[in-house]
Design an enzyme around this catalytic site. Structure first.
Site, PDB file in Angstrom:
ATOM      1  N   HIS A 117      -6.835   7.077   0.930  1.00  0.00           N
ATOM      2  CA  HIS A 117      -6.994   5.622   0.810  1.00  0.00           C
ATOM      3  C   HIS A 117      -5.980   4.861   1.657  1.00  0.00           C
ATOM      4  O   HIS A 117      -6.259   3.770   2.145  1.00  0.00           O
ATOM      5  CB  HIS A 117      -6.880   5.180  -0.651  1.00  0.00           C
ATOM      6  N   THR A 155      -4.731  10.851  -1.787  1.00  0.00           N
ATOM      7  CA  THR A 155      -6.019  10.744  -1.096  1.00  0.00           C
ATOM      8  C   THR A 155      -5.844   9.947   0.195  1.00  0.00           C
ATOM      9  O   THR A 155      -4.754   9.472   0.514  1.00  0.00           O
ATOM     10  CB  THR A 155      -7.059  10.037  -1.986  1.00  0.00           C
ATOM     11  N   VAL A 170       0.870  -1.182   0.000  1.00  0.00           N
ATOM     12  CA  VAL A 170       0.000   0.000   0.000  1.00  0.00           C
ATOM     13  C   VAL A 170       0.904   1.229   0.000  1.00  0.00           C
ATOM     14  O   VAL A 170       1.728   1.408   0.906  1.00  0.00           O
ATOM     15  CB  VAL A 170      -0.930   0.019   1.228  1.00  0.00           C
ATOM     16  N   ILE A 171       0.755   2.028  -1.027  1.00  0.00           N
ATOM     17  CA  ILE A 171       1.612   3.210  -1.187  1.00  0.00           C
ATOM     18  C   ILE A 171       0.782   4.473  -0.974  1.00  0.00           C
ATOM     19  O   ILE A 171      -0.300   4.615  -1.552  1.00  0.00           O
ATOM     20  CB  ILE A 171       2.277   3.200  -2.574  1.00  0.00           C
ATOM     21  N   ARG A 224      12.239  -2.780   0.285  1.00  0.00           N
ATOM     22  CA  ARG A 224      11.816  -3.802   1.256  1.00  0.00           C
ATOM     23  C   ARG A 224      11.257  -5.040   0.573  1.00  0.00           C
ATOM     24  O   ARG A 224      10.662  -5.903   1.229  1.00  0.00           O
ATOM     25  CB  ARG A 224      10.781  -3.179   2.211  1.00  0.00           C
TER      26      ARG A 224
HETATM   27  C1  DLZ Z   1      -7.998   1.544  -4.354  1.00  0.00           C
HETATM   28  C2  DLZ Z   1      -6.601   1.188  -3.949  1.00  0.00           C
HETATM   29  C3  DLZ Z   1      -5.595   2.184  -3.914  1.00  0.00           C
HETATM   30  C4  DLZ Z   1      -5.871   3.606  -4.292  1.00  0.00           C
HETATM   31  N1  DLZ Z   1      -4.334   1.881  -3.576  1.00  0.00           N
HETATM   32  C5  DLZ Z   1      -4.035   0.603  -3.242  1.00  0.00           C
HETATM   33  C6  DLZ Z   1      -2.716   0.263  -2.837  1.00  0.00           C
HETATM   34  O1  DLZ Z   1      -1.781   1.090  -2.820  1.00  0.00           O
HETATM   35  N2  DLZ Z   1      -2.458  -1.037  -2.499  1.00  0.00           N
HETATM   36  C7  DLZ Z   1      -3.442  -2.007  -2.499  1.00  0.00           C
HETATM   37  O2  DLZ Z   1      -3.147  -3.172  -2.172  1.00  0.00           O
HETATM   38  N3  DLZ Z   1      -4.708  -1.698  -2.879  1.00  0.00           N
HETATM   39  C8  DLZ Z   1      -5.023  -0.444  -3.242  1.00  0.00           C
HETATM   40  N4  DLZ Z   1      -6.283  -0.112  -3.623  1.00  0.00           N
HETATM   41  C9  DLZ Z   1      -7.294  -1.207  -3.758  1.00  0.00           C
HETATM   42  C10 DLZ Z   1      -7.992  -1.542  -2.432  1.00  0.00           C
HETATM   43  O3  DLZ Z   1      -7.149  -2.332  -1.599  1.00  0.00           O
HETATM   44  C11 DLZ Z   1      -9.280  -2.379  -2.746  1.00  0.00           C
HETATM   45  O4  DLZ Z   1      -8.955  -3.470  -3.554  1.00  0.00           O
HETATM   46  C12 DLZ Z   1     -10.359  -1.549  -3.433  1.00  0.00           C
HETATM   47  O5  DLZ Z   1     -10.655  -0.385  -2.709  1.00  0.00           O
HETATM   48  C13 DLZ Z   1     -11.652  -2.391  -3.587  1.00  0.00           C
HETATM   49  O6  DLZ Z   1     -12.182  -2.732  -2.306  1.00  0.00           O
END
Ligand code: DLZ
Length: 148
Positions: free
Chosen positions: A81, A79, A74-75, A120
């Site tokens: 998110h 926003t 997750v980066i 990492r």
């Molecule tokens: C929507 C989203 C965004 C913006 N960024 C990531 C991320 O950096 N890494 C990740 O694993 N998933 C991301 N997602 C998708 C969400 O985890 C999810 O799959 C959607 O919001 C649908 O529920």
């Protein structure tokens, strides 16, 4: 502990797959080094890290795995998110592990940018997938010790 009979589930997000795939490789190679046969390792993919807990819950609750390893990246973007995804995944995995008694390893990178994630995922700061595999083995061993 005899690691040759251990069964490990890996749930990995498809988002940022070019980095997540390096975590999967790190995890599977480390499990093999720990003596876990490849046939005992099940890999499941889910769309994003947000979906990891529901799949991990099914795996942990199935009784078919000694540990579940969750892998994702997750980066932080522009926003909110990052917070909405990272927190639920971390707390979700911790809750599933406590509820089921099956270790659910948090191998999800939560970084400011792609460079930090690559560092990492086999770069300058090791491979969190490999570290997660070791954490899984160590936690299984700890639970064996406590439960015997
Ligand atoms: C929507 C989203 C965004 C913006 N960024 C990531 C991320 O950096 N890494 C990740 O694993 N998933 C991301 N997602 C998708 C969400 O985890 C999810 O799959 C959607 O919001 C649908 O529920």
């Amino acid at each position: 502990m005899d690691t040759t009979s251990l069964r490990i589930g890996i749930v990995a997000a498809e988002w940022n797959d070019f980095i997540v795939s390096k975590l999967i490789t790190g995890a599977t190679e480390a499990l093999a080094e720990h003596g876990v046969p490849a046939a005992n390792v099940t890999q499941v993919r889910c769309p994003g890290s947000f979906e990891i807990p529901v799949v991990a819950s099914a795996m942990a609750g199935s009784g078919r795995y000694d540990a579940v390893i969750a892998l994702g990246v997750v980066i932080r973007g522009e926003t909110a998110h990052f917070e909405y995804v990272s927190g639920p995944v971390a707390y979700g995995l911790a809750n599933i592990a406590v509820a089921t008694g099956v270790p659910c390893i948090f191998g999800v990178l939560t970084t400011e940018n792609i460079e930090q994630a690559l560092d990492r995922a086999g770069g300058n700061f090791g491979n969190k997938g490999a570290e997660s595999a070791t954490a899984a083995i160590k936690t299984i061993a700890a639970l064996h010790e406590v439960r015997r």
